[in-house]
Design a protein around this motif. Structure first.
Motif, PDB file in Angstrom:
ATOM      1  N   ILE A 155       1.064 -34.122   0.490  1.00  0.00           N
ATOM      2  CA  ILE A 155      -0.042 -34.230  -0.590  1.00  0.00           C
ATOM      3  C   ILE A 155      -0.841 -35.577  -0.189  1.00  0.00           C
ATOM      4  CG2 ILE A 155       1.299 -35.768  -1.912  1.00  0.00           C
ATOM      5  CD1 ILE A 155      -1.565 -33.416  -3.205  1.00  0.00           C
ATOM      6  N   ASP A 156      -0.209 -36.643   0.601  1.00  0.00           N
ATOM      7  CA  ASP A 156      -1.230 -37.799   0.884  1.00  0.00           C
ATOM      8  C   ASP A 156      -2.070 -37.400   1.963  1.00  0.00           C
ATOM      9  OD1 ASP A 156       0.251 -39.279  -1.072  1.00  0.00           O
ATOM     10  OD2 ASP A 156       1.744 -39.998   0.401  1.00  0.00           O
ATOM     11  N   LYS A 157      -1.543 -36.602   2.954  1.00  0.00           N
ATOM     12  CA  LYS A 157      -2.544 -36.275   4.048  1.00  0.00           C
ATOM     13  C   LYS A 157      -3.527 -35.234   3.610  1.00  0.00           C
ATOM     14  CE  LYS A 157      -2.083 -34.808   8.829  1.00  0.00           C
ATOM     15  NZ  LYS A 157      -1.454 -34.414  10.148  1.00  0.00           N
ATOM     16  N   GLN A 158      -3.340 -34.587   2.793  1.00  0.00           N
ATOM     17  CA  GLN A 158      -4.099 -33.202   2.642  1.00  0.00           C
ATOM     18  C   GLN A 158      -5.144 -33.553   1.558  1.00  0.00           C
ATOM     19  OE1 GLN A 158      -3.040 -31.462   5.233  1.00  0.00           O
ATOM     20  NE2 GLN A 158      -4.198 -30.000   4.030  1.00  0.00           N
ATOM     21  N   PHE A 159      -4.537 -34.242   0.344  1.00  0.00           N
ATOM     22  CA  PHE A 159      -5.512 -34.673  -0.691  1.00  0.00           C
ATOM     23  C   PHE A 159      -4.900 -36.193  -1.128  1.00  0.00           C
ATOM     24  CE2 PHE A 159      -4.967 -30.095  -0.971  1.00  0.00           C
ATOM     25  CZ  PHE A 159      -6.680 -29.860  -0.924  1.00  0.00           C
ATOM     26  N   SER A 160      -5.542 -37.117  -0.556  1.00  0.00           N
ATOM     27  CA  SER A 160      -5.412 -38.524  -0.636  1.00  0.00           C
ATOM     28  C   SER A 160      -5.923 -39.026  -2.159  1.00  0.00           C
ATOM     29  CB  SER A 160      -5.925 -39.353   0.334  1.00  0.00           C
ATOM     30  OG  SER A 160      -5.852 -40.853  -0.090  1.00  0.00           O
ATOM     31  N   GLY A 161      -5.048 -39.832  -2.730  1.00  0.00           N
ATOM     32  CA  GLY A 161      -5.203 -40.275  -4.234  1.00  0.00           C
ATOM     33  C   GLY A 161      -4.817 -39.299  -5.270  1.00  0.00           C
ATOM     34  N   TYR A 162      -4.298 -38.157  -4.970  1.00  0.00           N
ATOM     35  CA  TYR A 162      -3.720 -37.372  -6.050  1.00  0.00           C
ATOM     36  C   TYR A 162      -2.202 -37.730  -6.365  1.00  0.00           C
ATOM     37  CZ  TYR A 162      -7.714 -34.092  -5.974  1.00  0.00           C
ATOM     38  OH  TYR A 162      -9.085 -33.331  -6.122  1.00  0.00           O
ATOM     39  N   VAL A 163      -2.070 -37.515  -7.686  1.00  0.00           N
ATOM     40  CA  VAL A 163      -0.604 -37.913  -7.988  1.00  0.00           C
ATOM     41  C   VAL A 163      -0.238 -36.741  -8.868  1.00  0.00           C
ATOM     42  CG1 VAL A 163      -1.226 -40.565  -8.255  1.00  0.00           C
ATOM     43  CG2 VAL A 163      -1.639 -39.119 -10.327  1.00  0.00           C
ATOM     44  N   LYS A 164       1.074 -36.734  -9.018  1.00  0.00           N
ATOM     45  CA  LYS A 164       1.762 -35.712  -9.482  1.00  0.00           C
ATOM     46  C   LYS A 164       1.602 -35.659 -11.003  1.00  0.00           C
ATOM     47  CE  LYS A 164       5.760 -32.650  -9.073  1.00  0.00           C
ATOM     48  NZ  LYS A 164       6.877 -32.214  -8.266  1.00  0.00           N
ATOM     49  N   THR A 186       5.265 -25.155  -7.146  1.00  0.00           N
ATOM     50  CA  THR A 186       6.324 -26.166  -7.301  1.00  0.00           C
ATOM     51  C   THR A 186       5.864 -27.461  -7.830  1.00  0.00           C
ATOM     52  OG1 THR A 186       6.063 -26.581  -5.098  1.00  0.00           O
ATOM     53  CG2 THR A 186       7.892 -25.104  -5.511  1.00  0.00           C
ATOM     54  N   GLY A 187       4.636 -27.537  -8.118  1.00  0.00           N
ATOM     55  CA  GLY A 187       4.066 -28.808  -8.493  1.00  0.00           C
ATOM     56  C   GLY A 187       2.533 -28.805  -8.939  1.00  0.00           C
ATOM     57  N   ILE A 188       1.971 -29.791  -9.825  1.00  0.00           N
ATOM     58  CA  ILE A 188       0.676 -29.710  -9.836  1.00  0.00           C
ATOM     59  C   ILE A 188       0.227 -31.299  -9.987  1.00  0.00           C
ATOM     60  CG2 ILE A 188      -1.299 -29.626 -11.905  1.00  0.00           C
ATOM     61  CD1 ILE A 188       0.521 -27.169 -12.962  1.00  0.00           C
ATOM     62  N   TYR A 189      -0.960 -31.552  -9.314  1.00  0.00           N
ATOM     63  CA  TYR A 189      -1.186 -33.092  -8.997  1.00  0.00           C
ATOM     64  C   TYR A 189      -2.780 -33.070  -9.281  1.00  0.00           C
ATOM     65  CZ  TYR A 189       2.476 -33.383  -5.865  1.00  0.00           C
ATOM     66  OH  TYR A 189       3.956 -33.394  -5.281  1.00  0.00           O
ATOM     67  N   THR A 190      -3.086 -34.170  -9.896  1.00  0.00           N
ATOM     68  CA  THR A 190      -4.518 -34.445 -10.410  1.00  0.00           C
ATOM     69  C   THR A 190      -5.009 -35.630  -9.856  1.00  0.00           C
ATOM     70  OG1 THR A 190      -3.666 -35.858 -12.310  1.00  0.00           O
ATOM     71  CG2 THR A 190      -3.984 -33.313 -12.786  1.00  0.00           C
ATOM     72  N   ASN A 191      -6.487 -35.814  -9.806  1.00  0.00           N
ATOM     73  CA  ASN A 191      -7.058 -36.826  -9.313  1.00  0.00           C
ATOM     74  C   ASN A 191      -8.305 -37.310 -10.412  1.00  0.00           C
ATOM     75  OD1 ASN A 191      -8.068 -39.020  -7.556  1.00  0.00           O
ATOM     76  ND2 ASN A 191      -9.443 -37.690  -6.240  1.00  0.00           N
ATOM     77  N   VAL A 248       7.339 -23.184   4.074  1.00  0.00           N
ATOM     78  CA  VAL A 248       6.511 -24.203   4.240  1.00  0.00           C
ATOM     79  C   VAL A 248       5.862 -24.373   2.824  1.00  0.00           C
ATOM     80  CG1 VAL A 248       5.546 -23.620   6.663  1.00  0.00           C
ATOM     81  CG2 VAL A 248       4.452 -22.820   4.584  1.00  0.00           C
ATOM     82  N   THR A 249       5.570 -25.767   2.952  1.00  0.00           N
ATOM     83  CA  THR A 249       4.862 -26.259   1.789  1.00  0.00           C
ATOM     84  C   THR A 249       3.411 -26.688   1.891  1.00  0.00           C
ATOM     85  OG1 THR A 249       6.870 -27.546   0.891  1.00  0.00           O
ATOM     86  CG2 THR A 249       4.841 -28.180   0.065  1.00  0.00           C
ATOM     87  N   ILE A 250       2.709 -26.048   0.949  1.00  0.00           N
ATOM     88  CA  ILE A 250       1.393 -25.914   1.081  1.00  0.00           C
ATOM     89  C   ILE A 250       0.420 -26.524  -0.045  1.00  0.00           C
ATOM     90  CG2 ILE A 250       1.154 -24.437   2.957  1.00  0.00           C
ATOM     91  CD1 ILE A 250      -0.243 -22.366   0.828  1.00  0.00           C
ATOM     92  N   TYR A 251      -0.744 -26.992  -0.048  1.00  0.00           N
ATOM     93  CA  TYR A 251      -1.478 -27.388  -1.148  1.00  0.00           C
ATOM     94  C   TYR A 251      -3.025 -26.737  -1.237  1.00  0.00           C
ATOM     95  CZ  TYR A 251       2.168 -31.296  -1.494  1.00  0.00           C
ATOM     96  OH  TYR A 251       3.609 -31.794  -1.427  1.00  0.00           O
ATOM     97  N   GLU A 252      -3.202 -26.633  -2.452  1.00  0.00           N
ATOM     98  CA  GLU A 252      -4.495 -25.671  -2.804  1.00  0.00           C
ATOM     99  C   GLU A 252      -5.321 -26.580  -3.885  1.00  0.00           C
ATOM    100  OE1 GLU A 252      -6.207 -24.063  -0.863  1.00  0.00           O
ATOM    101  OE2 GLU A 252      -4.808 -23.612   0.639  1.00  0.00           O
ATOM    102  N   GLN A 253      -6.441 -26.753  -3.700  1.00  0.00           N
ATOM    103  CA  GLN A 253      -7.353 -27.352  -4.714  1.00  0.00           C
ATOM    104  C   GLN A 253      -8.227 -26.314  -5.423  1.00  0.00           C
ATOM    105  OE1 GLN A 253     -10.247 -29.957  -3.381  1.00  0.00           O
ATOM    106  NE2 GLN A 253     -10.352 -31.533  -4.970  1.00  0.00           N
ATOM    107  N   MET A 254      -8.204 -26.512  -6.909  1.00  0.00           N
ATOM    108  CA  MET A 254      -8.802 -25.653  -7.720  1.00  0.00           C
ATOM    109  C   MET A 254      -9.880 -26.265  -8.604  1.00  0.00           C
ATOM    110  SD  MET A 254      -7.499 -22.697 -10.457  1.00  0.00           S
ATOM    111  CE  MET A 254      -6.906 -23.874 -11.569  1.00  0.00           C
ATOM    112  N   TYR A 255     -10.923 -25.840  -8.929  1.00  0.00           N
ATOM    113  CA  TYR A 255     -12.021 -26.237  -9.675  1.00  0.00           C
ATOM    114  C   TYR A 255     -12.299 -25.591 -10.842  1.00  0.00           C
ATOM    115  CZ  TYR A 255     -13.198 -29.341  -5.785  1.00  0.00           C
ATOM    116  OH  TYR A 255     -12.955 -30.256  -4.864  1.00  0.00           O
TER     117      TYR A 255
END
Length: 422
Positions: A155-164, A186-191, A248-255
């Motif tokens: 998460i730090d590399k893909q979306f810096s500043g997002y927290v669980k 497996t998780g939801i992160y917000t910024n 693998v673990t991946i991260y995707e942003q949604m608006y």
């Protein structure tokens, strides 16, 4: 990397050998140098003082002892027996010079041959290594095409500043687990972008664990249709490749939505197919709802100047017209009042009584209890710059997978009316 280092080292070695060869060919001493060396050699010859006969009285003179004839006192510095021992002839010097030149040239040729042999062997080695690598690559390509699948992310590399988020996922979070392929939320992160009276506003990032145990490299696409009571036209989260037998673990942003309060996510489409042969591995048949510990629902947001154009016990349909310069179209807000998931499609789009091609709604999901907002619906042709001045109608069809008998059509809706239906 190792291959590149080996090739680089061999190229450096080859360049060094070529430079050495050029130096060997150029390093031939001058004739003056050789003659000087020969003369020095002649001077260094060991000469033994001889016993000679005096040219004046014939007596024997030992030149190692006497500087003149001991019998008559005659000088012998011009005696031929004496001078012949010290006069190094030019023929001798020339002979020595030629010998040194010959030796030097022979040595240079021998060294040049050795250097050329090393250069030739290095070039052959370089060509051989490259042919070997190309051969291995060709074999690998024929056996299993080159494939680069998505890898592990942070998460730090893909979306810096997002927290669980504090919104804990309820249940196992599994979206798909079939035919060796599994996707789990497996998780939801917000910024947060800012803090208002009613909470945080910003985008969300979803964490997925993707397990590909199909034994095949695959392509997978995942869509999300709804977030906490609000739906839109199919929102694709990813379309990516995944390597066989890898997790693998991946991260995707949604608006879709802005609040950090995520109570539910609705995944409506998932397609998985093999990269080789495009074999269908899995396709999601029914929407999957993943709930969280949060209790939140997006309130209904109607566009400005929205007009109710259809209503029954299943849905309410609102339309609004938006026109920005030459980009004009109708937006529909549909409220699903039933306890069933509904799919909506736009059948026909009429302008002035004639059907025209348009950006139609294509079986878009409206989960039960959700409200749905469409993209702008307008003709594909450029002749209609302001639809509000034309006689415009559209027909919407609703379908229910759970109970097809509940399906219905709105009939042609008058999109030019400017007031709610009674």
């Amino acid at each position: 990397m190792i291959y590149a280092l080996i090739m680089f080292a061999m190229l450096i070695y080859l360049i060094a050998e070529i430079i050495h060869y050029c130096k060997v060919k150029a390093n031939v001493i001058s004739r003056k140098e050789v003659k000087t060396a020969a003369e020095q050699q002649a001077k260094n010859l060991k000469i033994v003082d001889p016993i000679i006969s005096c040219d004046y009285c014939g007596a024997k003179v030992d030149t190692r002892i006497h500087k003149v004839c001991p019998q008559c006192g005659g000088a012998f510095d011009k005696d031929i027996e004496w001078t012949s021992r010290f006069n190094v002839k030019s023929e001798f010097i020339d002979e020595q010079t030629r010998e040194i030149i010959t030796q030097r040239e022979e040595k240079a040729q021998e060294e040049a041959k050795k250097t050329l042999k090393r250069i030739r062997n290095t070039i052959i080695a370089l060509v051989g290594i490259n042919l070997f690598i190309l051969g291995i690559g060709l074999i690998f390509l024929l056996m299993d095409p080159l494939f680069s699948g998505r890898g592990n992310e942070t998460i730090d590399k893909q979306f810096s500043g997002y927290v669980k988020s504090d919104n804990a996922i309820q249940g196992d979070g599994v979206i798909c687990d079939a035919n060796g392929f599994k996707i789990t939320l497996t998780g939801i992160y917000t910024n947060p972008k800012r803090i208002g009276d009613d909470g945080y506003y910003g985008s969300i990032v979803m964490e997925f664990q993707v397990e590909n145990n199909t034994g095949k490299d695959v392509s997978a696409s995942l869509y999300c249709a709804g977030n906490s009571g609000m739906a839109c036209e199919g929102y694709i989260l990813f379309y990516d490749d995944f390597k066989k037998n890898k997790t693998v673990t991946i991260y995707e942003q949604m608006y879709l939505g802005e609040s950090e309060k995520v109570s539910e996510l609705v995944f409506n489409e998932l397609r998985v197919s093999s990269k080789k042969g495009f074999e269908n591995i899995y396709e999601l048949k029914d929407p999957v709802r993943i709930k969280t510990s949060c209790d939140f629902t997006y309130p209904l947001e109607l566009e400005e100047n929205s007009v109710l154009v259809f209503s029954n016990d299943m849905v309410d349909v609102y339309k609004t017209y938006k026109c920005r310069e030459n980009d004009c179209g109708y937006i529909f807000t549909i409220i699903n009042k039933s306890d069933k998931n509904l799919y909506v499609s736009s059948d026909n789009f009429l302008v002035g009584g004639a059907e025209v091609d348009s950006d139609k709604l294509r079986k878009e999901l409206i989960p039960s209890g959700y409200w749905f907002k469409s993209n702008e619906l307008d003709p594909l042709v450029a002749d209609y710059t302001d639809l509000s001045k034309n006689n415009t109608h559209v027909s919407l069809s609703f379908f229910c997978k759970e109970d097809p008998a509940l399906g219905f059509s709105t009939g042609y809706l008058d999109l030019n009316q400017d007031h709610d239906i009674e």
